[in-house]
Design a protein around this motif. Structure first.
Motif, mmCIF file in Angstrom:
data_model
loop_
_atom_site.group_PDB
_atom_site.id
_atom_site.type_symbol
_atom_site.label_atom_id
_atom_site.label_comp_id
_atom_site.label_asym_id
_atom_site.label_seq_id
_atom_site.Cartn_x
_atom_site.Cartn_y
_atom_site.Cartn_z
ATOM 1 N N GLU A 22 37.243 40.614 54.454
ATOM 2 C CA GLU A 22 38.232 39.577 55.095
ATOM 3 C C GLU A 22 37.552 38.209 55.302
ATOM 4 O O GLU A 22 38.591 37.363 55.002
ATOM 5 N N GLU A 23 36.783 38.214 56.103
ATOM 6 C CA GLU A 23 36.098 36.690 56.286
ATOM 7 C C GLU A 23 35.577 36.112 55.017
ATOM 8 O O GLU A 23 35.972 34.824 54.773
ATOM 9 N N ILE A 24 35.039 36.908 54.188
ATOM 10 C CA ILE A 24 34.470 36.357 52.772
ATOM 11 C C ILE A 24 35.644 35.921 51.973
ATOM 12 O O ILE A 24 35.837 34.811 51.629
ATOM 13 N N GLN A 25 36.888 36.540 51.998
ATOM 14 C CA GLN A 25 38.047 36.518 51.215
ATOM 15 C C GLN A 25 38.648 35.303 51.982
ATOM 16 O O GLN A 25 39.188 34.424 51.077
ATOM 17 N N ARG A 26 38.696 34.913 53.169
ATOM 18 C CA ARG A 26 39.217 33.884 53.975
ATOM 19 C C ARG A 26 38.413 32.727 53.436
ATOM 20 O O ARG A 26 39.079 31.538 52.984
ATOM 21 N N ALA A 27 37.241 32.845 53.717
ATOM 22 C CA ALA A 27 36.316 31.747 53.580
ATOM 23 C C ALA A 27 36.415 31.270 51.928
ATOM 24 O O ALA A 27 36.474 30.011 51.514
ATOM 25 N N SER A 28 36.634 32.328 50.858
ATOM 26 C CA SER A 28 36.782 32.076 49.525
ATOM 27 C C SER A 28 38.312 31.102 49.465
ATOM 28 O O SER A 28 38.196 30.163 48.471
ATOM 29 N N ASP A 29 39.181 31.556 50.180
ATOM 30 C CA ASP A 29 40.600 31.018 50.084
ATOM 31 C C ASP A 29 40.507 29.585 50.403
ATOM 32 O O ASP A 29 41.163 28.857 49.938
ATOM 33 N N GLU A 30 39.745 29.370 51.429
ATOM 34 C CA GLU A 30 39.813 28.118 51.873
ATOM 35 C C GLU A 30 38.846 27.068 51.044
ATOM 36 O O GLU A 30 39.157 25.894 50.852
ATOM 37 N N GLN A 31 37.843 27.870 50.455
ATOM 38 C CA GLN A 31 36.847 27.046 49.457
ATOM 39 C C GLN A 31 37.813 26.716 48.360
ATOM 40 O O GLN A 31 37.800 25.423 47.878
ATOM 41 N N ILE A 32 38.526 27.546 47.979
ATOM 42 C CA ILE A 32 39.330 27.098 46.672
ATOM 43 C C ILE A 32 40.716 26.367 46.930
ATOM 44 O O ILE A 32 40.542 25.281 46.092
ATOM 45 N N LYS A 33 41.010 26.346 48.090
ATOM 46 C CA LYS A 33 41.983 25.335 48.433
ATOM 47 C C LYS A 33 41.399 23.866 48.630
ATOM 48 O O LYS A 33 42.045 22.922 48.263
ATOM 49 N N ALA A 34 40.238 23.954 49.134
ATOM 50 C CA ALA A 34 39.592 22.547 49.394
ATOM 51 C C ALA A 34 39.050 21.986 47.929
ATOM 52 O O ALA A 34 39.201 20.755 47.550
ATOM 53 N N LYS A 35 38.769 23.183 46.976
ATOM 54 C CA LYS A 35 38.441 22.633 45.629
ATOM 55 C C LYS A 35 39.625 22.269 44.744
ATOM 56 O O LYS A 35 39.695 21.126 44.224
ATOM 57 N N GLU A 36 40.782 22.801 45.004
ATOM 58 C CA GLU A 36 42.036 22.418 44.454
ATOM 59 C C GLU A 36 42.640 21.077 44.965
ATOM 60 O O GLU A 36 43.132 20.224 44.224
ATOM 61 N N SER A 37 42.549 20.810 46.246
ATOM 62 C CA SER A 37 42.649 19.498 47.039
ATOM 63 C C SER A 37 41.687 18.334 46.464
ATOM 64 O O SER A 37 42.277 17.342 45.832
ATOM 65 N N GLU A 38 40.526 18.677 46.129
ATOM 66 C CA GLU A 38 39.620 17.717 45.729
ATOM 67 C C GLU A 38 39.924 17.419 44.192
ATOM 68 O O GLU A 38 40.009 16.281 43.780
ATOM 69 N N LEU A 39 40.224 18.453 43.374
ATOM 70 C CA LEU A 39 40.792 18.375 41.872
ATOM 71 C C LEU A 39 41.886 17.573 41.816
ATOM 72 O O LEU A 39 42.050 16.419 41.011
ATOM 73 N N ALA A 40 42.951 17.678 42.713
ATOM 74 C CA ALA A 40 44.206 16.893 42.772
ATOM 75 C C ALA A 40 43.943 15.399 43.107
ATOM 76 O O ALA A 40 44.481 14.670 42.336
ATOM 77 N N THR A 41 43.064 14.988 44.122
ATOM 78 C CA THR A 41 42.610 13.842 44.230
ATOM 79 C C THR A 41 41.836 13.005 43.111
ATOM 80 O O THR A 41 42.329 12.105 42.724
ATOM 81 N N LEU A 42 41.056 13.927 42.468
ATOM 82 C CA LEU A 42 40.322 13.308 41.292
ATOM 83 C C LEU A 42 41.344 13.073 40.030
ATOM 84 O O LEU A 42 41.313 11.929 39.550
ATOM 85 N N GLN A 43 42.248 14.027 39.851
ATOM 86 C CA GLN A 43 43.209 13.947 38.941
ATOM 87 C C GLN A 43 44.162 12.599 39.372
ATOM 88 O O GLN A 43 44.322 11.790 38.209
#
Length: 116
Positions: A22-43
């Motif tokens: 669960e911790e790993i999944q939460r961390a992955s979800d947070e990382q994915i959200k952070a990367k998606e946010s970064e991607l949206a900013t770059l776009q």
């Protein structure tokens, strides 16, 4: 008792493994959200740059068209001046020719036609 202790230990390990998952999944979800946010900013930045470049290109094209129009107008004026100059020279040549003919005809005595 030993079986119960082993079963408890087994259950604790399973719970620890699930908790870790669960911790790993939460961390992955947070990382994915952070990367998606970064991607949206770059776009968005890319879109802004493309828009800016497009506007700049339009301005350059407009200036180029304006310069070409001015250049064409200058060429037209020069051609007109050349044409006027050429026709002016021709007029001068014709006038000089006429004056030359007039002075030559004045200078030449008119002889009477010989009688036969």
């Amino acid at each position: 008792d030993e079986k119960k202790a082993m079963a408890d230990k087994h259950r604790e390990l399973l719970q620890a493994v699930e908790k870790k998952k669960e911790e790993i999944q939460r961390a992955s979800d947070e990382q994915i959200k952070a990367k998606e946010s970064e991607l949206a900013t770059l776009q968005q930045r890319l879109s802004d740059v493309e828009k800016s470049e497009s506007e700049e290109l339009s301005k350059i094209k407009a200036r180029l068209s304006e310069a070409e129009a001015l250049e064409n107008e200058e060429i037209r004026k020069l051609k007109e001046q050349i044409s006027n100059f050429a026709s002016g020279e021709e007029k001068d040549t014709i006038e000089r020719g006429n004056q030359s003919l007039q002075s030559t005809s004045r200078a030449m005595p008119v002889s009477p036609e010989p009688n036969s």
